[in-house]
Design a protein around this motif. Structure first.
Motif, PDB file in Angstrom:
ATOM      1  N   GLN A   2      42.442  47.261  40.568  1.00 15.72           N
ATOM      2  CA  GLN A   2      41.527  47.072  39.454  1.00 15.72           C
ATOM      3  C   GLN A   2      41.873  45.793  38.695  1.00 15.72           C
ATOM      4  N   THR A  30      32.342  41.249  47.968  1.00 20.54           N
ATOM      5  CA  THR A  30      33.549  41.953  47.559  1.00 20.54           C
ATOM      6  C   THR A  30      34.695  40.951  47.506  1.00 20.54           C
ATOM      7  N   GLU A  47      38.546  46.859  42.954  1.00 21.03           N
ATOM      8  CA  GLU A  47      37.851  48.127  42.751  1.00 21.03           C
ATOM      9  C   GLU A  47      37.208  48.211  41.383  1.00 21.03           C
ATOM     10  N   ARG A  48      36.233  49.117  41.276  1.00 21.72           N
ATOM     11  CA  ARG A  48      35.614  49.422  39.987  1.00 21.72           C
ATOM     12  C   ARG A  48      36.586  50.230  39.149  1.00 21.72           C
ATOM     13  N   GLN A  49      36.313  50.311  37.870  1.00 25.93           N
ATOM     14  CA  GLN A  49      37.190  51.026  36.947  1.00 25.93           C
ATOM     15  C   GLN A  49      37.318  52.504  37.315  1.00 25.93           C
ATOM     16  N   ARG A  54      34.379  47.337  44.207  1.00 25.77           N
ATOM     17  CA  ARG A  54      33.552  46.615  43.235  1.00 25.77           C
ATOM     18  C   ARG A  54      32.749  45.558  43.978  1.00 25.77           C
TER      19      ARG A  54
END
Length: 87
Positions: A2, A30, A47-49, A54
């Motif tokens: 993240q 990505t 990655e997303r939260q 992401r």
């Protein structure tokens, strides 16, 4: 990985390579990060939260996010990108 972890790695100078990859499944682009560890090197996707890969709709959006973390240089992998996309 993240954004907070990436920011720490970037500030520590541990980031070895940043690659922005076109990914149709993610709906755009990505970001893959290669960084140094005590036992060698690791490669992780941004990655997303709340988990999951992401994806950035545009290459420009990925570039702005990386520049904001102090990572203005990266490699682009556009394999799989076909034709022109509509704006």
């Amino acid at each position: 990985m993240q954004l907070p972890k990436l920011k720490v790695l970037a500030e520590a100078g541990a980031v070895r390579e940043v690659e922005v990859v076109h990914d149709q499944a993610a709906g755009g682009w990505t970001v893959w990060i290669a960084y140094a560890t005590r036992t060698g090197e690791r490669r992780e996707v941004l990655e997303r939260q709340r988990g999951g890969v992401r994806g950035f709709a545009t290459l420009d959006a990925a570039a702005r996010a990386l520049a904001g973390l102090g990572l203005p240089a990266f490699r682009v992998n556009a394999a799989g990108l076909t034709g022109e996309e509509s704006p």
